[in-house]
Write a protein that holds these residues in place. Structure first.
Motif, PDB file in Angstrom:
ATOM      1  N   ARG A  38       4.106  17.198 -13.149  1.00 54.91           N
ATOM      2  CA  ARG A  38       2.967  17.736 -12.639  1.00 54.91           C
ATOM      3  C   ARG A  38       2.915  19.275 -13.209  1.00 54.91           C
ATOM      4  N   ARG A  39       3.738  19.866 -12.928  1.00 56.20           N
ATOM      5  CA  ARG A  39       4.162  21.622 -13.345  1.00 56.20           C
ATOM      6  C   ARG A  39       4.506  21.710 -14.742  1.00 56.20           C
TER       7      ARG A  39
ATOM      8  N   PHE B 139      11.439   2.647   0.283  1.00 57.56           N
ATOM      9  CA  PHE B 139      11.873   3.819  -0.139  1.00 57.56           C
ATOM     10  C   PHE B 139      12.987   3.603  -1.143  1.00 57.56           C
TER      11      PHE B 139
ATOM     12  N   HIS C 280       1.081  -1.391   0.010  1.00 58.33           N
ATOM     13  CA  HIS C 280      -0.082   0.030   0.070  1.00 58.33           C
ATOM     14  C   HIS C 280       0.968   1.277   0.062  1.00 58.33           C
ATOM     15  N   LEU C 281       1.936   1.048   0.776  1.00 60.51           N
ATOM     16  CA  LEU C 281       2.792   2.311   1.009  1.00 60.51           C
ATOM     17  C   LEU C 281       3.474   2.537  -0.376  1.00 60.51           C
TER      18      LEU C 281
ATOM     19  N   ALA D  28       2.903  11.177 -10.267  1.00 65.38           N
ATOM     20  CA  ALA D  28       2.015  12.440 -10.333  1.00 65.38           C
ATOM     21  C   ALA D  28       2.905  13.583 -10.351  1.00 65.38           C
ATOM     22  N   THR D  29       4.094  13.414  -9.529  1.00 66.11           N
ATOM     23  CA  THR D  29       4.707  14.862  -9.163  1.00 66.11           C
ATOM     24  C   THR D  29       5.824  15.033 -10.300  1.00 66.11           C
TER      25      THR D  29
ATOM     26  N   LEU E 264       1.667   4.158  -3.136  1.00 63.78           N
ATOM     27  CA  LEU E 264       1.326   5.479  -2.851  1.00 63.78           C
ATOM     28  C   LEU E 264       2.540   6.283  -3.382  1.00 63.78           C
ATOM     29  N   LEU E 265       3.514   5.694  -2.822  1.00 57.09           N
ATOM     30  CA  LEU E 265       4.954   6.536  -3.292  1.00 57.09           C
ATOM     31  C   LEU E 265       5.384   6.425  -4.866  1.00 57.09           C
TER      32      LEU E 265
ATOM     33  N   ASN F  46      14.806  12.776   7.029  1.00 55.15           N
ATOM     34  CA  ASN F  46      14.355  13.308   7.877  1.00 55.15           C
ATOM     35  C   ASN F  46      13.073  12.532   8.309  1.00 55.15           C
ATOM     36  N   LEU F  47      12.447  11.794   7.167  1.00 58.74           N
ATOM     37  CA  LEU F  47      11.367  11.181   7.586  1.00 58.74           C
ATOM     38  C   LEU F  47      11.894   9.546   8.491  1.00 58.74           C
TER      39      LEU F  47
ATOM     40  N   LYS G 108       2.799   6.375  -7.044  1.00 55.58           N
ATOM     41  CA  LYS G 108       1.852   7.420  -7.586  1.00 55.58           C
ATOM     42  C   LYS G 108       2.272   8.716  -7.406  1.00 55.58           C
ATOM     43  N   ARG G 109       2.873   8.918  -6.206  1.00 58.66           N
ATOM     44  CA  ARG G 109       3.496  10.296  -5.811  1.00 58.66           C
ATOM     45  C   ARG G 109       4.542  10.734  -6.670  1.00 58.66           C
TER      46      ARG G 109
END
Lengths: 231, 288
Positions: free
Chosen positions: B52-53, B129, B37-38, B48-49, B41-42, B117-118, B44-45
């Motif tokens: 994106r811009r 990760f 699941h994690l 998506a990013t 999401l990572l 940091n995380l 997809k993140r």
């Protein structure tokens, strides 16, 4: 009462930077710490800056592994610290809430059930579906606190996260954390706020140079801490 | 030391368990599967990013190899005088494959330092990760293959079942890069210079891999001597050549030992990478 967490002679020493090694500087960290936490206890941890409070909390949360010793726990452990770390600027508030929830070990179903409550508590209204980079710092903190406190763990570990957002949200988040403390099985709080700890804790521990100096009633521990600060 | 991610409500269980080193390759797979699941999401993140811009969005995943192939083709044709009409298509396949490999190496190698940091606050399996970057890169590389469509139309290239092997070799390139990154990630936390060496090797590897040149060119020049054995130490040679053969319907006549060497190296990288990562990642993050 049953034991929910047991620490047995745990040690974690941070390496001393090479340039200081010849000065025989004692490495900072945690040394030979042992204690147990019972179901329903609210334990406060105090100590000077750099004494090892946060390191100890991170070890209990399973974030940092000990160099030696054993940490055992029962049930779901949740660390409330570094709120907002892991948020992505390009994702929306909603997407970040799902990601942050997953980082806290929550399933999609668990987050689905709480997503409306997270949005409502964070008071983000339509901003919830806008990119995180458009959020003010207060909005970011509100989202962080909202997600982090949405889930009820068996053992809650809190590290100085009660002072974020504007005055009204700070009060709201403090009440939320107090509710969480009441509903969680057991709680460990690291804070410099002695009044708050005295008010909430059933037991306290004073840490000095990575070792437990005193473990007992809040009044006795706070008195000892004041003595330590004077020296 | 392995982070126990399951929640046991029955009794006190240790947060960390010690395992024999030969368990680590399996524990890593189990960790990643247990955090699907994690991981999703990572990924997809990241997808998506990534664009994106950008006004052209995902078109960049197709445009990037096309533009690079255009530049390399012009430069190479001027320098070497190649008259191969499919040279640009060969370069596109080389660019897509090599970019996937190099990005997989660097994203997994930087996974610990980038998310430190995380890791200081969250109890998450670090292997996830190190994995989301390579998976994201595989998806984008598959999307980039669309840049080959004009060549299929213009040169009337046959659409055969052999094309199905292309995703396999892309996955293989990413797997090898990921495994090398796993080996490097904990070491680079302690010795940051290692990342500079990796960056250098990735840049140098571009020229030492069949991106701008082809296996045929190499064979014609060096034959099957010791140079051939040394060249096959490059884990990208077989996958890139195989992908070209599958897309263009050619046969480069790669020796069978080259496949064994390539797969063997990937397995060795994974075994060493997973053992080093699972043994050292948690402590490496504490000491940053």
């Amino acid at each position: 009462m049953s034991t929910v967490m047991r620490l047995e002679n745990i040690t974690l020493e941070y390496p001393v930077p090479r340039r200081y090694r010849k000065d025989n500087i004692k490495p900072s960290g945690i040394r030979n710490v042992s204690f147990e936490l019972e179901q329903g206890e609210v334990l406060g941890i105090i100590g000077r800056n750099g004494s090892g409070k946060s390191t100890l909390l991170k070890m209990m949360a399973g974030v940092f592994p000990p160099n030696s010793g054993t940490i055992s726990s029962k049930g779901a452990v949740s660390l409330l610290a570094g709120v907002g770390v892991g948020f992505n600027k390009e994702l929306t508030g909603r997407e970040n809430a799902y990601l942050y929830g997953a980082l806290m070990g929550r399933s999609r179903k668990q987050i689905d059930e709480l997503i409306d409550e997270i949005q409502s508590f964070a008071e983000l209204t339509h901003h919830f579906d806008r990119p995180f980079r458009t959020f003010s710092s207060g909005m970011r903190a509100r989202l962080g606190i909202s997600v982090a406190t949405a889930f009820k763990p068996d053992l809650l570990l809190i590290d100085e996260v009660l002072g974020v957002g504007d005055v009204s949200f700070r009060e709201k988040s403090q009440n939320r954390v107090k509710d969480l403390i009441k509903t969680s099985g057991s709680v460990i709080i690291v804070s410099h706020s002695l009044a708050m700890l005295k008010d909430m804790c059933t037991r306290m521990i004073l840490i000095e140079d990575g070792e437990i100096l005193i473990d007992g009633e809040p009044d006795a521990v706070i008195t000892k801490y004041r003595e330590v600060l004077k020296n | 030391m392995v982070l126990k991610t399951g929640v046991d409500n029955s009794d006190l269980t240790p947060l960390w368990s010690k395992r024999s080193f030969y368990h680590y390759p399996f524990v890593m797979v189990s960790d990643i599967l247990g955090s699907r699941h994690l991981l999703s999401l990572l990924v997809k993140r990241d997808i998506a990013t990534r664009y994106r811009r950008a006004y052209l969005g995902f078109s960049w995943a197709i445009l990037e190899p096309l533009l690079l192939a255009g530049v390399y083709s012009v430069v190479f044709t001027i320098l070497v005088g190649s008259s191969d009409p499919l040279y640009a298509a060969k370069v596109i396949i080389g660019v897509i494959g090599w970019s996937l490999f190099s990005r997989s190496v660097t994203s997994s190698a930087k996974s610990l330092t980038n998310s430190v940091n995380l890791f200081q606050f969250a109890r998450v399996p670090k292997s996830v990760f190190a994995t989301n970057g390579p998976i994201t890169n595989i998806i984008l590389a598959l999307f980039s293959l669309l840049s080959l469509i004009p060549f299929f139309i213009i040169h009337d290239l046959p659409i055969t079942i052999n094309l199905l092997i292309v995703p396999f070799w892309l996955f293989f390139l990413s797997f090898t890069g990921w495994s090398i990154g796993l080996l490097v990630a904990p070491i680079s936390c302690k010795i940051p210079d290692v990342m500079n060496i990796v960056n250098f090797l990735v840049r140098a590897g571009f020229f030492l891999s069949p991106v701008m040149w082809t296996y045929d060119m190499f064979s014609r020049r060096f034959g099957g001597g010791w140079q051939s054995i040394v060249a096959h130490l490059n884990p990208a040679i077989v996958p890139l050549t195989e992908m070209r053969d599958a897309v263009l319907g050619t046969s480069s006549g790669m020796p069978s030992w080259a496949y064994g060497m390539c797969i063997g190296m990937a397995v060795i990288f994974y075994l060493f990478g997973s053992i080093v990562f699972m043994r050292s990642a948690h402590k490496a993050v504490v000491n940053i």
